[in-house]
Design an enzyme around this catalytic site. Structure first.
Site, PDB file in Angstrom:
ATOM      1  N   LYS A   1      38.405  42.320  33.257  1.00  0.00           N
ATOM      2  CA  LYS A   1      37.895  41.123  33.939  1.00  0.00           C
ATOM      3  C   LYS A   1      36.604  41.420  34.682  1.00  0.00           C
ATOM      4  CE  LYS A   1      42.706  39.685  34.590  1.00  0.00           C
ATOM      5  NZ  LYS A   1      43.814  39.574  35.564  1.00  0.00           N
TER       6      LYS A   1
ATOM      7  N   PRO B   1      39.434  33.986  37.426  1.00  0.00           N
ATOM      8  CA  PRO B   1      38.999  34.341  36.099  1.00  0.00           C
ATOM      9  C   PRO B   1      39.822  35.441  35.493  1.00  0.00           C
ATOM     10  CG  PRO B   1      37.234  34.519  37.703  1.00  0.00           C
ATOM     11  CD  PRO B   1      38.519  34.426  38.426  1.00  0.00           C
ATOM     12  N   GLU B   2      40.329  35.125  34.340  1.00  0.00           N
ATOM     13  CA  GLU B   2      41.021  36.116  33.512  1.00  0.00           C
ATOM     14  C   GLU B   2      40.076  36.413  32.346  1.00  0.00           C
ATOM     15  OE1 GLU B   2      45.137  34.955  32.864  1.00  0.00           O
ATOM     16  OE2 GLU B   2      45.051  33.604  34.570  1.00  0.00           O
TER      17      GLU B   2
ATOM     18  N   ARG C   1      36.675  32.729  48.557  1.00  0.00           N
ATOM     19  CA  ARG C   1      37.625  33.575  49.287  1.00  0.00           C
ATOM     20  C   ARG C   1      37.115  34.983  49.606  1.00  0.00           C
ATOM     21  NH1 ARG C   1      43.393  32.502  46.481  1.00  0.00           N
ATOM     22  NH2 ARG C   1      44.135  33.816  48.169  1.00  0.00           N
TER      23      ARG C   1
ATOM     24  N   ARG D   1      54.507  35.797  41.746  1.00  0.00           N
ATOM     25  CA  ARG D   1      53.530  34.797  41.308  1.00  0.00           C
ATOM     26  C   ARG D   1      54.237  33.528  40.891  1.00  0.00           C
ATOM     27  NH1 ARG D   1      48.938  37.580  39.768  1.00  0.00           N
ATOM     28  NH2 ARG D   1      47.988  35.590  40.256  1.00  0.00           N
TER      29      ARG D   1
END
Length: 291
Positions: free
Chosen positions: A58, A2-3, A125, A278
């Site tokens: 966030k 989620p951004e 995670r 990334r």
DNA sequence: CACTTGACCTGTCCGC
DNA sequence: TGCGGACAGGTCAAGT
């Protein structure tokens, strides 16, 4: 996951669903997911009423009548899914949540409300977390002390973006806009999408970026984030909103996860490389390297 | 201070 | 089919 747009979408859903509900219990399967003293939970969470749900960067903030707040970071795979009492979300039902029966094996925290409804914090995670702390102490968290401006607020001008970038002059523009102390809320998806929109190559060093570039990048960031919020966010793998629904922004994405496909602007083939550690998606023609 | 890399976890996918 | 390695939307600590 989620951004900013995804967290904003969850916030909007929870703000509609939670205020007025009274928390009667909190259960966690993993100390890392909800690291709090039992004392605080019993005294300031149980019997507290949700007063409002907010977002900064966030991070989600669920404010309580006890003057405490639940502070939640979803990190990569966190989800917050609300279920009313006896909600049936079996497979095949037309309006169904993507998520099946809850709790499931990735449920880390379950909040139960007095009316029998529940809020599940799922996180495959285990990077995400929920913390309970006094509402007045929230702004004192290290993260909030240093986090940059909200990109969709009126005071976020291109001049402010330029000024904030000056602290990262010798790094790539992609690393710089991913830095939450420069500005809040950009992650890997919207970094790539914004840089494509502004026609800037992600490895361009900040010191080589012009004011004209920054004006375009500023407009691109605002456009991309707003379009995603209007689309309910991006669902690549895990992301769902407060009612378990996916977002549709990726159907509008120009580069993210589109390697091998054609650029919507010039027809060249989108490529995937690595920048700032990334996965990075670019159009090699629209976004020419400059260093 | 600025910058980069590895660590935190679980699951999935890809090549051998 | 099995196995090892790389990779996944975020941030922090530690290293240079």
């Amino acid at each position: 996951m989620p951004e900013l747009p995804e967290v904003e979408t969850v916030k909007t859903g929870l703000q509609r669903l939670l205020p007025g509900r009274i928390i009667i219990s909190a259960v966690s399967d993993n100390p890392k997911s909800f690291p709090n003293a039992t004392f605080d939970v019993e005294q300031f969470l149980y019997d507290a009423t949700v007063t409002s749900v907010k977002r900064r960067a966030k991070v989600l903030l669920i404010e309580l009548s006890s003057q405490y707040s639940l502070v939640i970071h979803l990190k990569m795979t966190g989800q917050l899914v609300f279920r009313s009492k006896d909600a049936s979300f079996g497979a095949g039902h037309p309006n169904d949540s993507l998520i099946g029966e809850l709790p499931d094996r990735s449920t880390r925290v379950t909040l139960t409300f007095q009316d029998g409804s529940r809020l599940f914090f799922n996180d495959q995670r285990k990077f995400g977390w929920v913390r309970l702390l006094p509402t007045v102490e929230v702004p004192e968290l290290a993260f909030f002390k240093k986090v940059g401006p909200e990109p969709l607020e009126l005071d976020f001008t291109w001049q402010l973006l330029w000024e904030r970038l000056q602290r990262r002059k010798n790094t790539s523009i992609k690393a710089a806009i991913l830095d939450q102390t420069v500005l809040a809320g950009i992650g890997n998806i919207y970094a790539d999408e914004s840089l494509w929109d502004a026609k800037i190559h992600p490895t361009t060093l900040v010191r080589n970026v012009t004011r004209r570039d920054i004006k375009k990048l500023h407009a691109a960031i605002q456009h991309v984030l707003q379009l995603s919020i209007d689309s309910g966010g991006s669902s690549d793998k895990n992301y769902v909103d407060a009612e378990g629904r996916r977002g549709s922004y990726l159907t509008f994405a120009n580069v993210f996860r589109r390697e091998g496909q054609l650029c919507n602007r010039c027809g060249s083939t989108i490529i995937k490389t690595r920048v700032a550690g990334r996965g990075t998606h670019t159009c090699p023609v629209c976004q020419r390297p400059r260093n």
